[in-house]
Motif scaffolding. Structure first.
Motif, PDB file in Angstrom:
ATOM      1  N   GLN A 214       2.260   6.964  -8.660  1.00 62.49           N
ATOM      2  CA  GLN A 214       1.957   8.149  -7.847  1.00 62.49           C
ATOM      3  C   GLN A 214       0.495   8.058  -7.427  1.00 62.49           C
ATOM      4  N   LEU A 215       0.244   7.973  -6.131  1.00 65.65           N
ATOM      5  CA  LEU A 215      -1.129   7.816  -5.659  1.00 65.65           C
ATOM      6  C   LEU A 215      -1.941   9.092  -5.837  1.00 65.65           C
ATOM      7  N   GLY A 216      -1.277  10.227  -5.951  1.00 69.63           N
ATOM      8  CA  GLY A 216      -1.964  11.503  -6.117  1.00 69.63           C
ATOM      9  C   GLY A 216      -0.998  12.620  -5.778  1.00 69.63           C
ATOM     10  N   GLN A 217      -1.404  13.835  -6.041  1.00 67.40           N
ATOM     11  CA  GLN A 217      -0.539  14.977  -5.750  1.00 67.40           C
ATOM     12  C   GLN A 217      -0.248  15.058  -4.252  1.00 67.40           C
ATOM     13  N   ASN A 218       1.025  15.259  -3.902  1.00 62.84           N
ATOM     14  CA  ASN A 218       1.450  15.299  -2.494  1.00 62.84           C
ATOM     15  C   ASN A 218       1.058  14.036  -1.726  1.00 62.84           C
ATOM     16  N   MET A 219       1.042  12.917  -2.456  1.00 63.30           N
ATOM     17  CA  MET A 219       0.793  11.612  -1.844  1.00 63.30           C
ATOM     18  C   MET A 219       1.952  10.702  -2.210  1.00 63.30           C
ATOM     19  N   PRO A 220       2.143   9.610  -1.462  1.00 64.51           N
ATOM     20  CA  PRO A 220       3.310   8.756  -1.695  1.00 64.51           C
ATOM     21  C   PRO A 220       3.373   8.163  -3.098  1.00 64.51           C
ATOM     22  N   VAL A 221       4.597   7.921  -3.529  1.00 67.23           N
ATOM     23  CA  VAL A 221       4.875   7.162  -4.751  1.00 67.23           C
ATOM     24  C   VAL A 221       5.334   5.778  -4.305  1.00 67.23           C
ATOM     25  N   ILE A 222       4.708   4.712  -4.842  1.00 70.34           N
ATOM     26  CA  ILE A 222       5.133   3.360  -4.472  1.00 70.34           C
ATOM     27  C   ILE A 222       5.386   2.538  -5.729  1.00 70.34           C
ATOM     28  N   HIS A 223       6.194   1.507  -5.585  1.00 66.91           N
ATOM     29  CA  HIS A 223       6.492   0.620  -6.711  1.00 66.91           C
ATOM     30  C   HIS A 223       5.326  -0.334  -6.934  1.00 66.91           C
ATOM     31  N   SER A 224       5.097  -0.723  -8.186  1.00 70.32           N
ATOM     32  CA  SER A 224       3.973  -1.620  -8.499  1.00 70.32           C
ATOM     33  C   SER A 224       4.054  -2.941  -7.735  1.00 70.32           C
ATOM     34  N   SER A 225       5.262  -3.370  -7.380  1.00 74.21           N
ATOM     35  CA  SER A 225       5.401  -4.621  -6.613  1.00 74.21           C
ATOM     36  C   SER A 225       4.997  -4.436  -5.152  1.00 74.21           C
ATOM     37  N   ASN A 226       4.811  -3.174  -4.729  1.00 74.57           N
ATOM     38  CA  ASN A 226       4.445  -2.901  -3.334  1.00 74.57           C
ATOM     39  C   ASN A 226       3.004  -2.438  -3.173  1.00 74.57           C
ATOM     40  N   LEU A 227       2.154  -2.705  -4.175  1.00 74.12           N
ATOM     41  CA  LEU A 227       0.730  -2.474  -3.999  1.00 74.12           C
ATOM     42  C   LEU A 227       0.234  -3.348  -2.840  1.00 74.12           C
ATOM     43  N   ILE A 228      -0.771  -2.892  -2.113  1.00 74.50           N
ATOM     44  CA  ILE A 228      -1.165  -3.516  -0.841  1.00 74.50           C
ATOM     45  C   ILE A 228      -1.330  -5.029  -0.944  1.00 74.50           C
ATOM     46  N   TRP A 229      -1.971  -5.489  -2.018  1.00 70.33           N
ATOM     47  CA  TRP A 229      -2.249  -6.927  -2.163  1.00 70.33           C
ATOM     48  C   TRP A 229      -1.097  -7.677  -2.833  1.00 70.33           C
ATOM     49  N   ALA A 230      -0.147  -6.938  -3.433  1.00 69.34           N
ATOM     50  CA  ALA A 230       0.893  -7.580  -4.249  1.00 69.34           C
ATOM     51  C   ALA A 230       2.144  -7.936  -3.458  1.00 69.34           C
ATOM     52  N   ASN A 231       2.235  -7.466  -2.201  1.00 70.12           N
ATOM     53  CA  ASN A 231       3.475  -7.697  -1.431  1.00 70.12           C
ATOM     54  C   ASN A 231       3.223  -8.595  -0.217  1.00 70.12           C
ATOM     55  N   ILE A 232       2.169  -9.432  -0.309  1.00 74.23           N
ATOM     56  CA  ILE A 232       1.749 -10.220   0.857  1.00 74.23           C
ATOM     57  C   ILE A 232       2.695 -11.393   1.145  1.00 74.23           C
ATOM     58  N   ARG A 233       3.488 -11.831   0.162  1.00 74.43           N
ATOM     59  CA  ARG A 233       4.537 -12.848   0.359  1.00 74.43           C
ATOM     60  C   ARG A 233       3.985 -14.240   0.630  1.00 74.43           C
ATOM     61  N   GLN A 234       2.758 -14.512   0.211  1.00 74.84           N
ATOM     62  CA  GLN A 234       2.206 -15.860   0.417  1.00 74.84           C
ATOM     63  C   GLN A 234       1.789 -16.510  -0.899  1.00 74.84           C
ATOM     64  N   GLY A 235       2.381 -16.040  -2.013  1.00 77.29           N
ATOM     65  CA  GLY A 235       2.131 -16.685  -3.307  1.00 77.29           C
ATOM     66  C   GLY A 235       1.001 -16.045  -4.090  1.00 77.29           C
ATOM     67  N   LEU A 236       0.939 -16.372  -5.402  1.00 76.20           N
ATOM     68  CA  LEU A 236      -0.024 -15.749  -6.308  1.00 76.20           C
ATOM     69  C   LEU A 236      -1.469 -16.121  -5.982  1.00 76.20           C
ATOM     70  N   ALA A 237      -1.703 -17.377  -5.557  1.00 79.13           N
ATOM     71  CA  ALA A 237      -3.079 -17.795  -5.244  1.00 79.13           C
ATOM     72  C   ALA A 237      -3.637 -16.959  -4.091  1.00 79.13           C
ATOM     73  N   THR A 238      -2.808 -16.745  -3.064  1.00 86.59           N
ATOM     74  CA  THR A 238      -3.234 -15.918  -1.928  1.00 86.59           C
ATOM     75  C   THR A 238      -3.424 -14.471  -2.368  1.00 86.59           C
ATOM     76  N   GLN A 239      -2.502 -13.982  -3.206  1.00 83.62           N
ATOM     77  CA  GLN A 239      -2.611 -12.602  -3.697  1.00 83.62           C
ATOM     78  C   GLN A 239      -3.951 -12.383  -4.397  1.00 83.62           C
ATOM     79  N   LYS A 240      -4.361 -13.343  -5.235  1.00 81.74           N
ATOM     80  CA  LYS A 240      -5.638 -13.214  -5.953  1.00 81.74           C
ATOM     81  C   LYS A 240      -6.814 -13.166  -4.969  1.00 81.74           C
ATOM     82  N   LYS A 241      -6.781 -14.039  -3.942  1.00 81.90           N
ATOM     83  CA  LYS A 241      -7.863 -14.038  -2.950  1.00 81.90           C
ATOM     84  C   LYS A 241      -7.933 -12.703  -2.225  1.00 81.90           C
ATOM     85  N   ILE A 242      -6.765 -12.145  -1.896  1.00 84.70           N
ATOM     86  CA  ILE A 242      -6.730 -10.868  -1.179  1.00 84.70           C
ATOM     87  C   ILE A 242      -7.213  -9.742  -2.084  1.00 84.70           C
TER      88      ILE A 242
END
Length: 457
Positions: free
Chosen positions: A172-200
């Protein structure tokens, strides 16, 4: 007469160039001169597309300049990890050289740098050169709140020090703010592998530091749409939605030439009847998913306008199901790229089937349209949360056990969005709210005017 000269620097991506160029065009109306700095690669794409529209930046007091991005001509600029690395190594020095050159050769010297907050480095350059500096946040305020909260996520054991999700949970990002899954954090869903995720993830750490030293932090959102997020991000000031439609102008900054034939096609459709399908500049899908999407649109038996970028799937024009184009010829129109703001304001559009990028979200809301959501990566899942869970103007799609969004699911959800008048009614309410904010006396308008006064002071 000398005009105040602003340098504007977007992140080199379609969804970032358009809103900052839009904002720059608003500034020109207040007597500013703007030098708009893309990378060489993006500059060429924008100029190639502008020629198709007969739009020339200089006529609007916007000079389009460019700096190298550090890539070799053959390197892949869609490698986001590499782009993040080069952003803070190559580009700062090149930008500093450009500012020095302008200040040396021209009477109207740079008095303020406005930079996309997700670029970061121009803020640091302005700080070093002792020039006024403002960060422009082109996404939801909630997405910046998430970036500010990363240390809390590490401390709570949700992610590790490299941004990788440890816990499989909803956040939960905050009250009256979206709820997202941990796999959909901005840097975690980039789909270019873990090395790219770390750089981002490392890159986001740098840009949040840069954003915090900006004199002004403005956001292409409104207080009324995200009150809790705006309150929870220190110093963020919403000035949106800033759209071409607000100033009766043409949108600029597209990377592809717009196909305006779709507007004539829309003129021939019934009011409130057409599904507009557009997934932005980054979304890609495999051929199986692409075909399911096509067959889902066919199953609805409703008119649709579908933006099919040539690179949305491998050989996209050959990926259509056999006979599909013939079968839908009378009610379906496919284009490579559309003049989106003009399409969304067209009376024949009934709903927006969208990837939920923030620009598209603001444009859809500003035209009172309900949504069907197909987020792909980055902050788009936050925007989907606003659309479906907070504002309740759209629906999410569910994948089957194999990870596919089926044609039946697409038809079912489109039928629901189009068949339930509540979606449209709420969307029209939000349109009124958003438009009031940017009009004279509205909160976004007051904030914007304060910003103008600050630059001129």
């Amino acid at each position: 007469m000398s005009r105040p000269h602003i340098l504007a620097v977007p992140t080199p991506a379609q969804g970032h160039v358009i809103p900052l160029l839009e904002f720059s065009q608003c500034l020109v109306k207040h007597g500013f001169r703007v030098t708009f700095v893309n990378t060489e690669f993006i500059h060429k794409r924008v100029m190639d597309a502008l020629q198709e529209q007969n739009y020339i930046g200089d006529e609007n007091e916007i000079h389009l300049a460019n700096i190298p991005d550090g890539f070799e001509p053959w390197e892949d600029r869609s490698d986001l990890g590499k782009l993040c690395e080069k952003t803070f190594t190559v580009m700062p020095g090149k930008l500093e050289e450009l500012i020095e050159k302008i200040n040396r050769e021209e009477d109207e010297k740079i008095i303020c740098v406005i930079a996309d907050g997700t670029a970061g480095f121009p803020i640091q350059v302005a700080e070093k050169m002792k020039i006024k500096k403002a960060a422009f946040w082109p996404a939801a305020a909630a997405s910046l709140k998430l970036l500010y909260d990363t240390q809390n996520l590490i401390d709570d054991g949700v992610i590790d020090n490299e941004g990788t999700p440890i816990k499989n949970q909803m956040i939960q990002l905050g009250q009256n703010m979206p709820v997202i899954h941990s796999s959909n954090l901005i840097w975690a869903n980039i789909r270019q592998g873990l090395a790219t995720q770390k750089k981002i993830f490392d890159f986001f750490y740098k840009i949040t530091k840069a954003v915090k030293v900006a004199d002004f932090l403005i956001c292409n959102s409104t207080y009324e749409l995200e009150p809790e997020a705006v309150k929870s991000v220190p110093n963020i000031l919403p000035v949106g939605p800033r759209l071409a439609s607000n100033r009766q102008g043409n949108a600029a900054g597209n990377f592809w030439p717009e196909d305006s034939t779709c507007l004539k096609w829309l003129d021939q459709q019934q009011p409130n009847s057409v599904i507009y399908v557009a997934f932005g500049s980054f979304t890609v899908m495999d051929k199986i998913q692409f075909r399911e999407l096509a067959l889902g649109l066919e199953l609805t038996n409703k008119p649709f306008l579908w933006v099919v970028r040539p690179d949305i799937a491998d050989n996209a024009n050959e990926a259509f199901p056999e006979g599909f184009q013939d079968r839908v010829a009378k009610r379906g129109k496919m284009v490579d790229w559309a003049p989106q703001q003009k399409v969304l304001s067209h009376p024949s559009i009934a709903c927006f089937f969208s990837h939920c990028g923030w620009n598209s979200t603001m444009e859809g809301l500003s035209n009172g349209l309900p949504f069907l959501c197909w987020p792909y990566f980055a902050d788009q899942f936050i925007d989907e949360g606003y659309i479906c869970d907070i504002w309740k103007v759209g629906l999410k799609l569910n994948k089957d056990e194999s990870g596919l969004i089926t044609r039946e699911e697409i038809k079912s959800k489109l039928d629901q969005v189009l068949g339930d008048e509540q979606f449209k009614a709420r969307a029209l309410e939000l349109e009124e709210t958003a438009m009031k904010s940017v009009q004279e006396g509205g909160q976004s308008n007051k904030t914007y005017n304060n910003f103008i006064e600050w630059i001129k002071a």
